[in-house]
Every structure is written in C-alpha cells, then in structure tokens.
Write a protein that holds these residues in place. Structure first.
Motif, PDB file in Angstrom:
ATOM      1  N   ALA A 210       0.859  -1.184   0.000  1.00 15.22           N
ATOM      2  CA  ALA A 210       0.000   0.000   0.000  1.00 15.22           C
ATOM      3  C   ALA A 210       0.891   1.229   0.000  1.00 15.22           C
ATOM      4  N   ARG A 211       0.535   2.172  -0.838  1.00 15.67           N
ATOM      5  CA  ARG A 211       1.302   3.409  -0.886  1.00 15.67           C
ATOM      6  C   ARG A 211       0.308   4.570  -0.973  1.00 15.67           C
ATOM      7  N   ALA A 212       0.355   5.415   0.016  1.00 15.30           N
ATOM      8  CA  ALA A 212      -0.516   6.597   0.024  1.00 15.30           C
ATOM      9  C   ALA A 212       0.263   7.778  -0.530  1.00 15.30           C
ATOM     10  N   PRO A 213      -0.408   8.702  -1.210  1.00 16.68           N
ATOM     11  CA  PRO A 213       0.278   9.908  -1.685  1.00 16.68           C
ATOM     12  C   PRO A 213       0.878  10.687  -0.514  1.00 16.68           C
TER      13      PRO A 213
ATOM     14  N   THR B 289      -3.933   0.940   4.912  1.00 16.52           N
ATOM     15  CA  THR B 289      -3.190  -0.024   5.726  1.00 16.52           C
ATOM     16  C   THR B 289      -4.110  -1.116   6.252  1.00 16.52           C
ATOM     17  N   THR B 290      -5.310  -0.744   6.674  1.00 14.96           N
ATOM     18  CA  THR B 290      -6.287  -1.727   7.159  1.00 14.96           C
ATOM     19  C   THR B 290      -6.710  -2.675   6.041  1.00 14.96           C
ATOM     20  N   ALA B 291      -6.944  -2.139   4.861  1.00 18.21           N
ATOM     21  CA  ALA B 291      -7.321  -2.984   3.717  1.00 18.21           C
ATOM     22  C   ALA B 291      -6.196  -3.954   3.361  1.00 18.21           C
ATOM     23  N   LEU B 292      -4.964  -3.493   3.427  1.00 19.90           N
ATOM     24  CA  LEU B 292      -3.825  -4.362   3.151  1.00 19.90           C
ATOM     25  C   LEU B 292      -3.726  -5.473   4.191  1.00 19.90           C
TER      26      LEU B 292
END
Length: 82
Positions: free
Chosen positions: A7-10, A22-25
C-alpha cells in the motif's frame, strides 16, 4: 506463484486515507493466509451482528458466547417442556 501486496498513500494524503489503505492491506493479507472468507452473520434469532471467525476447530456460528448460550438455553427449555 506468490502475490506481493503493498500500500502506498500519496505524500499529501490525510491520516484517514493512510489508515484505510493499511487496514485494507492487513485484511487482504490475513484472508490470503487463511484461504477463505472468515466472517459471517450471527445465527442467533434476533441478532443482527457480524463476526470474524477466529479459527477455532469448528466454524463459528455466533457473534459471542452470550448469543450461543442464549440459543442453547432456549433449546434446552424447549426440550424440557415437551
């Protein structure tokens, strides 16, 4: 062949976006390790809750021990009244 997840957030993402990704990952990794969907709806009459099966020997049917006990006590009372 294993699947790699990340997971990578902008950089300008808010904390809620980071927490959601992060929770979805974590959920995807957990379900991938188990090999099946590990959740369900409580089987107790009148209960509308859902649960996550914690991996005990038999499949989970109730959201809590309270619901399971309530169903077993009701069944026991029905047998005694007959």
């Amino acid at each position: 062949m294993p699947v790699l997840l990340h997971a990578r957030a902008p950089h300008d993402a808010d904390p809620a976006h980071w927490l959601l990704s992060t929770t979805a990952l974590a959920l995807a990794l957990w379900l991938g390790e188990r090999g099946y969907c590990a959740w369900g709806r409580c089987a107790a009459p009148g209960c509308r809750r859902y649960f996550i099966d914690t991996g005990r020997r038999s499949p989970q049917r109730y959201c809590s021990s309270r619901c399971g006990t309530r169903v077993r006590v009701a069944a026991h009372r029905d047998r005694r009244e007959r």
